[in-house]
Design a protein around this motif. Structure first.
Motif, PDB file in Angstrom:
ATOM      1  N   SER A 305      -4.933   7.895   1.685  1.00 19.22           N
ATOM      2  CA  SER A 305      -3.617   7.837   1.062  1.00 19.22           C
ATOM      3  C   SER A 305      -3.714   7.152  -0.299  1.00 19.22           C
ATOM      4  O   SER A 305      -4.693   6.460  -0.609  1.00 19.22           O
ATOM      5  CB  SER A 305      -2.637   7.070   1.950  1.00 19.22           C
ATOM      6  N   TRP A 306      -2.655   7.348  -1.118  1.00 15.10           N
ATOM      7  CA  TRP A 306      -2.692   6.722  -2.448  1.00 15.10           C
ATOM      8  C   TRP A 306      -2.681   5.209  -2.331  1.00 15.10           C
ATOM      9  O   TRP A 306      -3.295   4.514  -3.154  1.00 15.10           O
ATOM     10  CB  TRP A 306      -1.534   7.219  -3.300  1.00 15.10           C
ATOM     11  N   ALA A 307      -2.008   4.661  -1.298  1.00 15.15           N
ATOM     12  CA  ALA A 307      -1.989   3.210  -1.114  1.00 15.15           C
ATOM     13  C   ALA A 307      -3.383   2.693  -0.789  1.00 15.15           C
ATOM     14  O   ALA A 307      -3.857   1.707  -1.362  1.00 15.15           O
ATOM     15  CB  ALA A 307      -1.003   2.841  -0.007  1.00 15.15           C
ATOM     16  N   SER A 308      -4.062   3.374   0.149  1.00 15.09           N
ATOM     17  CA  SER A 308      -5.415   2.953   0.510  1.00 15.09           C
ATOM     18  C   SER A 308      -6.379   3.125  -0.658  1.00 15.09           C
ATOM     19  O   SER A 308      -7.253   2.290  -0.892  1.00 15.09           O
ATOM     20  CB  SER A 308      -5.909   3.761   1.716  1.00 15.09           C
ATOM     21  N   ALA A 309      -6.208   4.211  -1.396  1.00 11.41           N
ATOM     22  CA  ALA A 309      -7.084   4.444  -2.539  1.00 11.41           C
ATOM     23  C   ALA A 309      -6.898   3.374  -3.606  1.00 11.41           C
ATOM     24  O   ALA A 309      -7.867   2.895  -4.211  1.00 11.41           O
ATOM     25  CB  ALA A 309      -6.812   5.830  -3.127  1.00 11.41           C
ATOM     26  N   LEU A 310      -5.654   2.995  -3.833  1.00 15.36           N
ATOM     27  CA  LEU A 310      -5.374   1.967  -4.834  1.00 15.36           C
ATOM     28  C   LEU A 310      -5.935   0.613  -4.404  1.00 15.36           C
ATOM     29  O   LEU A 310      -6.612  -0.078  -5.175  1.00 15.36           O
ATOM     30  CB  LEU A 310      -3.863   1.865  -5.058  1.00 15.36           C
ATOM     31  N   LEU A 311      -5.680   0.245  -3.166  1.00 16.45           N
ATOM     32  CA  LEU A 311      -6.137  -1.050  -2.673  1.00 16.45           C
ATOM     33  C   LEU A 311      -7.651  -1.089  -2.489  1.00 16.45           C
ATOM     34  O   LEU A 311      -8.244  -2.175  -2.496  1.00 16.45           O
ATOM     35  CB  LEU A 311      -5.453  -1.366  -1.339  1.00 16.45           C
ATOM     36  N   GLY A 312      -8.262   0.059  -2.314  1.00 13.46           N
ATOM     37  CA  GLY A 312      -9.695   0.095  -2.067  1.00 13.46           C
ATOM     38  C   GLY A 312     -10.550   0.196  -3.315  1.00 13.46           C
ATOM     39  O   GLY A 312     -11.771   0.395  -3.205  1.00 13.46           O
ATOM     40  N   ARG A 313      -9.947   0.056  -4.489  1.00 14.25           N
ATOM     41  CA  ARG A 313     -10.730   0.123  -5.723  1.00 14.25           C
ATOM     42  C   ARG A 313     -11.745  -1.011  -5.766  1.00 14.25           C
ATOM     43  O   ARG A 313     -11.506  -2.107  -5.273  1.00 14.25           O
ATOM     44  CB  ARG A 313      -9.815   0.074  -6.943  1.00 14.25           C
ATOM     45  N   ARG A 314     -12.902  -0.734  -6.379  1.00 14.20           N
ATOM     46  CA  ARG A 314     -14.031  -1.656  -6.321  1.00 14.20           C
ATOM     47  C   ARG A 314     -13.670  -3.051  -6.840  1.00 14.20           C
ATOM     48  O   ARG A 314     -14.046  -4.058  -6.246  1.00 14.20           O
ATOM     49  CB  ARG A 314     -15.200  -1.084  -7.124  1.00 14.20           C
TER      50      ARG A 314
END
Length: 713
Positions: A305-314
């Motif tokens: 999801s966009w939320a997980s993708a955003l929070l998972g940035r390096r």
């Protein structure tokens, strides 16, 4: 004082299946960034302190996931190994920060602050500092204690207390659940066991804690922010998310995506829209905690999801991994800057927060990681526990050493017998002469020592006679001559309470029965006053009950003695004015006067000037070799609080006793006068100084009381 927060520890634990959750590390990064921005003084994120609530949920989830995996894989929880993991992860870095902070305090702040800092360091090392801060938050006598450099440890204390009780609770609930299921002929499957654990968690922790948080936030908000019992539901919410892991994986991907996005929006909106005025932790903390729970739940079924993708940035994952070290260091670094430069600008605060990355990264690389990754320590729970406990012991010893330094650093000039007595005859002239060239020395020793200034207060506080600022209950304490035929009632805030050592002595000598009603910050007026800009409802309610008691037939006193520091009250037009305060005094004083009571108002004592503030005794401590009687002095100016009492007394044929010609002879207020430390906190004078002025007060008070008694018959 800004709401202080702390960052929980530990890397993100895997859920069932041992999948790493970068979104959880991202949540950590978001939370710690919010806290740091808020503490730096940047105003665009007023709810940044809520980052701690995000971490409470994350910690509850992480720890419960770890415990459940062990319980379900092995059928038991190895408690020594669990506590050993926490000890080696948390205690070395925390001990290092506490040690550095203690040394910095010894080198960088006035010795009058050492005792409070030492107490906080010890409380932080033992993970009970949240209770220390809760008690201080409602202690009116601690009103001028500077922000602690370790107050951010309060939430770590909450977490550690949760970590201590939660594993045994899980074991107990698991055992009870297996017995209940067996009695019903059901097998204790993981799903059934988790369901029972969730039910037990809700009944035992979440609901009671949430209800208590609602009550405490309403009745005792300062304490509610710090105490463990109002925060357990937040960690419990994270634990409930962990217990429902198998259910969350069944969510449709689209639903999980919506839930995750909505949760992240709720968290960010709370950080932006909530603030210091929001009731906390209930209901304010529901926003960040429920939003965080939604993000974690969604991550089970929607990893892209966009939320997980955003929070998972390096970058966010890296900051999340550093969050424990970063938070440990940022608040002390900010306080070190405050000690050096005074109140910090937003730019200075931001610069110091950025600078705190340096000790955080060094601590992470050189202390935390080597210990955490050591094979020898990992293989021996006893060694890990020993290491952690020894780090704690070092911090405790550091606090004890700083506390000991308080006593050994006391001024050698302090002499309990050095106060210059004032003869009861020609009192005002005698005091005035005392500051002249022909009088006794203005300063050649100090009693009490500035370190003990805060303790030099009326005994009524230790006796529990004073009502705290936000309490509404009415207390009374009796003193003087129990068999006395003259009844004297003393009512008001701390400005009348400060004169009680003298009033009690005068009452005993003259056969008066004294009854005291006092409440922090509450002047005896029937109009609304303000506290921190808000209507002081608690004061109004308290004053009404006191007035009801002392105006009841048979309880009307011969004399009412009062004082107050208020400069205004809300008038009929809703404006805070001096005239509103005068009318408020008259509203209570006139009915008592008509019933035969003599009203006597004692002057408010002046506040130290900006050059001497915040506390006159700190100025004295810093100028022991520079004649503090002169260096720590300021000019006496007209005070609106005294104008109001003088005018009100005139309207009800009362008496106004102005003690300020004695407190500030020849229009000059001195922090040391006639060998006595005059001020203890803010604009409050020391009990020693009050006792020195007792004969002067008696010369004004006794004739007025006698005259009133004669008129009443």
């Amino acid at each position: 004082m800004r709401r202080s927060t702390a960052v929980p520890s530990g890397a993100a634990a895997p859920d069932k299946g041992h999948r790493f959750r970068p979104d959880i590390e991202g949540l950590r990064a978001l939370a710690v960034a919010a806290v740091l921005i808020n503490h730096a003084g940047l105003t665009f994120l007023p709810g940044g302190f809520a980052g701690v609530d995000v971490f409470f949920v994350v910690s509850g989830f992480v720890i419960t996931t770890q415990l459940l995996l062990e319980l379900e894989d092995r059928g038991r929880i190895d408690l020594p190994r669990f506590y050993a993991r926490r000890a080696k992860r948390l205690l070395p870095a925390a001990g290092l920060v506490l040690l550095v902070t203690t040394v910095a305090a010894w080198l960088g702040v006035s010795r009058v602050q050492w005792s409070a800092i030492a107490q906080d360091v010890i409380g932080s090392a033992l993970y009970v500092v949240n209770w220390v801060l809760a008690n201080r938050s409602v202690d009116y006598m601690a009103e001028d204690v500077a922000p602690s450099p370790v107050q951010h440890f309060w939430s770590l204390a909450v977490e550690e207390q949760f970590y201590f009780i939660w594993p045994p609770v899980i074991l107990g609930l698991a055992w009870l659940g297996s017995r209940v299921l067996a009695s019903r002929g059901r097998r204790a499957t993981p799903t059934a066991s988790r369901g029972f654990l969730a039910l037990g968690l809700v009944v035992v922790i979440v609901v009671p804690s949430l209800a208590w948080a609602a009550y405490m936030t309403s009745e005792r908000p300062s304490e509610a922010f710090f105490v463990t019992t109002t925060r357990l539901w937040e960690l419990g919410l994270g634990a409930l998310v962990a217990l429902g892991a198998s259910q969350w994986r069944r969510l449709p991907p689209w639903a999980a995506q919506v839930l995750g996005g909505l949760g992240l929006v709720v968290v960010v909106a709370g950080l932006l829209l909530q603030g210091e005025e929001t009731p906390w932790p209930f209901p304010g903390a529901l926003v960040p905690t429920l939003g965080t729970a939604a993000v974690i739940v969604a991550g089970f079924a929607a990893t892209t999801s966009w939320a997980s993708a955003l929070l998972g940035r390096r970058t966010l994952v890296w900051v999340g991994g550093l969050s424990y070290s970063l938070y440990l260091w940022h608040w002390p670094v900010l306080q070190f800057g405050t000690w050096r430069w005074g109140d910090l600008s937003a730019a200075q605060g931001l610069g110091l927060v950025v600078l705190s990355f340096v000790p955080a990264w060094l601590s992470f690389r050189l202390v935390e990681n080597p210990i955490r990754r050591s094979p020898a320590i990992a293989a021996s729970p006893r060694l890990a526990l020993s290491l952690g406990l020894n780090c704690t012991l070092v911090a405790v010893v550091a606090g004890l050493v700083l506390q000991h330094a308080v006593s050994t650093s006391r001024s050698t000039s302090a002499d309990p017998g050095a106060a210059v007595e004032i003869a009861p005859r020609d009192l005002k002239g005698t005091v005035a002469a005392g500051v002249g060239v022909d009088g006794p020395p203005l300063f050649d020793s100090i009693t009490p020592d500035p370190v003990d200034a805060v303790l030099d207060s009326p005994e009524l506080y230790a006796q529990g006679c004073a009502v705290e600022v936000y309490d509404t209950g009415v207390k009374s304490c009796d003193s003087g001559d129990p068999a006395g035929r003259t009844s004297v009632t003393v009512v008001g805030d701390s400005k009348i309470a400060q004169w009680m050592p003298a009033i009690d002595a005068i009452a005993e000598a003259n056969g008066w029965r004294v009854r005291l009603y006092t409440k922090g910050g509450c002047t005896f007026t029937d109009t609304m006053t303000l506290v921190e800009g808000d209507p002081f409802e608690e004061c109004r309610e308290w004053g009404e009950e006191v007035f009801r008691r002392i105006s009841s037939p048979g309880d009307v006193p011969d004399v009412l003695i009062t004082s107050g520091l208020r400069k205004g009250a809300v008038d009929e037009d809703g404006e805070e004015t001096l005239e509103g305060l005068v009318e408020g005094y008259v509203g209570y004083w006139k009915p008592l006067t008509e019933a035969g009571t003599k009203v006597i108002a004692i002057s408010d004592t002046p506040s130290p000037s900006a050059e001497v503030a915040p506390n006159a005794y700190e100025c004295v401590a810093e100028h022991l070799d520079d004649d503090p009687g002169e260096t720590c002095s300021w000019d006496l100016a007209e005070m609106s609080s005294n104008v109001a009492m003088r005018d009100a007394a005139a309207r009800v044929d009362g008496t106004f006793i102005d003690m300020n010609p004695l407190v500030c002879p020849e229009q000059t207020c001195r922090a040391v006068l006639r060998n006595v430390l005059t001020y203890r906190q803010g604009s409050h004078v020391t009990a020693t100084f009050v006792r020195l002025l007792a004969p002067a007060l008696a010369s004004e008070l006794v004739p007025a009381v006698k005259a009133a008694k004669r008129r009443r018959g």
